[in-house]
Motif scaffolding. Structure first.
Motif, PDB file in Angstrom:
ATOM      1  N   LEU A   1      51.916  25.979  26.735  1.00  0.00           N
ATOM      2  CA  LEU A   1      51.446  25.320  27.951  1.00  0.00           C
ATOM      3  C   LEU A   1      51.508  26.257  29.149  1.00  0.00           C
ATOM      4  O   LEU A   1      50.609  26.261  30.003  1.00  0.00           O
ATOM      5  N   GLN A   2      52.575  27.075  29.223  1.00  0.00           N
ATOM      6  CA  GLN A   2      52.688  28.032  30.322  1.00  0.00           C
ATOM      7  C   GLN A   2      51.547  29.041  30.275  1.00  0.00           C
ATOM      8  O   GLN A   2      50.972  29.410  31.298  1.00  0.00           O
ATOM      9  N   GLY A   3      51.190  29.487  29.048  1.00  0.00           N
ATOM     10  CA  GLY A   3      50.062  30.411  28.891  1.00  0.00           C
ATOM     11  C   GLY A   3      48.754  29.787  29.345  1.00  0.00           C
ATOM     12  O   GLY A   3      47.936  30.442  30.002  1.00  0.00           O
ATOM     13  N   GLU A   4      48.570  28.510  28.973  1.00  0.00           N
ATOM     14  CA  GLU A   4      47.353  27.815  29.391  1.00  0.00           C
ATOM     15  C   GLU A   4      47.312  27.653  30.909  1.00  0.00           C
ATOM     16  O   GLU A   4      46.252  27.807  31.531  1.00  0.00           O
ATOM     17  N   ILE A   5      48.451  27.361  31.510  1.00  0.00           N
ATOM     18  CA  ILE A   5      48.512  27.238  32.972  1.00  0.00           C
ATOM     19  C   ILE A   5      48.143  28.563  33.642  1.00  0.00           C
ATOM     20  O   ILE A   5      47.364  28.607  34.601  1.00  0.00           O
ATOM     21  N   GLU A   6      48.718  29.666  33.125  1.00  0.00           N
ATOM     22  CA  GLU A   6      48.434  30.978  33.711  1.00  0.00           C
ATOM     23  C   GLU A   6      46.956  31.338  33.564  1.00  0.00           C
ATOM     24  O   GLU A   6      46.361  31.932  34.468  1.00  0.00           O
ATOM     25  N   GLU A   7      46.348  30.998  32.429  1.00  0.00           N
ATOM     26  CA  GLU A   7      44.923  31.275  32.222  1.00  0.00           C
ATOM     27  C   GLU A   7      44.071  30.483  33.211  1.00  0.00           C
ATOM     28  O   GLU A   7      43.117  31.007  33.801  1.00  0.00           O
TER      29      GLU A   7
END
Length: 299
Positions: free
Chosen positions: A240-246
């Motif tokens: 989820l953190q990766g998706e947020i950063e993207e």
């Protein structure tokens, strides 16, 4: 809630020792989503000695009630007795607890569990505690023991820590049919000689080690499940953190593009203004030229 939980505990602690944990876990799973699921899941498996006493209470209810009645009478009478009478009273109490312990071993054996001398000593100690201490008597009669009892007759009682639930003191276990007796029948009252102290301590230590190992295995299994749950949630959190950063990167790019479009829009509007001014001048020049041409034609 307490009454329902006691009823569930009464059923679970009346099972064979090997059946307790799977039955408890199945019951907790069945109650998942209710307020009883957690308390049921935390019910502790009884020690072998506690289980033997719980079986005695259920399958020999009348005999246990007699033991408790004698204990209450002896406690009332003890204050008025002299030393000689007290010694005789103590001897009779030991004979009674030894005889009932022998019966408890018979009940457990009929149910498929061999009782070692170390466990038998704990059973007898529990019966003695119930005769000396009224709270221990309540704990024994509940049939919800998770460990054996001990009492000296003076000082604070530890009965509350030996039962599965705080409300167990005052609860009476459901009676079950008596198990088949051995060919020898019920044993005669007799004093059981104490075993060698060192061997007794060693046997008790081995039994405690076996029980501790069993509880450790259950705790290890629960820890492994919790560890897996933590790992799964950590992986999901990273995803989820990766998706947020993207998404944040894409938003930043869109904001930059929007700023560039705003600048180009400003320039286009300025060009449009200049073109409109030039158009108006050209229209005026044309109109002047047309007027001049008309004047020349009239001459």
């Amino acid at each position: 809630m307490a009454e329902d939980l006691l009823d569930i505990a009464d059923e679970l602690y009346g099972l064979l020792l090997a059946d307790f944990t799977p039955a408890r876990d199945a019951k907790a799973k069945q109650l998942k989503g209710s307020e009883l699921a957690g308390p049921v899941k935390t019910l502790k498996k009884p020690t072998v000695a506690a289980w033997v006493v719980n079986m005695l209470v259920r399958h020999e209810t009348e005999q246990v009630d007699q033991v408790l009645a004698v204990g209450a009478a002896l406690r009332d009478a003890a204050q008025s007795l002299d030393g000689k009478e007290l010694r005789e009273l103590t001897k009779q109490r030991r004979q009674l607890t030894a005889a009932v312990t022998t019966r408890a071993r018979g009940v457990a054996g009929t149910l498929g569990t061999k009782v070692t001398q170390a466990v038998a000593d704990q059973v007898e100690g529990t019966l003695t505690a119930a005769m000396l201490d009224p709270d221990c008597a309540k704990a024994l009669r509940s049939g919800l023991l998770i460990t054996h009892l001990s009492a000296t007759g003076v000082g604070e009682s530890a009965a509350g820590a030996a039962v599965a639930l705080p409300d167990a003191l005052g609860f009476a276990a459901t009676s079950a049919p008596p198990v088949a007796e051995s060919p020898a029948g019920r044993p005669d009252l007799k004093v059981v000689p104490d075993p060698d102290a060192e061997a007794k301590r060693l046997a008790a230590a081995k039994a405690a080690l076996k029980e501790a190992a069993s509880e450790e295995e259950e705790a290890r299994s629960a820890y492994a499940e919790s560890e897996q749950a933590v790992s799964d949630l950590q992986a999901r959190a990273l995803q989820l953190q990766g998706e947020i950063e993207e998404h944040q990167r894409q938003i930043a790019e869109l904001e930059t593009t929007a700023e560039e479009v705003e600048e180009e829009l400003d320039e286009a509007e300025e060009s449009r203004t200049e073109a409109r001014t030039a158009l108006r001048k050209a229209e005026q020049a044309r109109e002047q030229a047309e007027s001049a041409l008309k004047r020349l034609r009239r001459q």
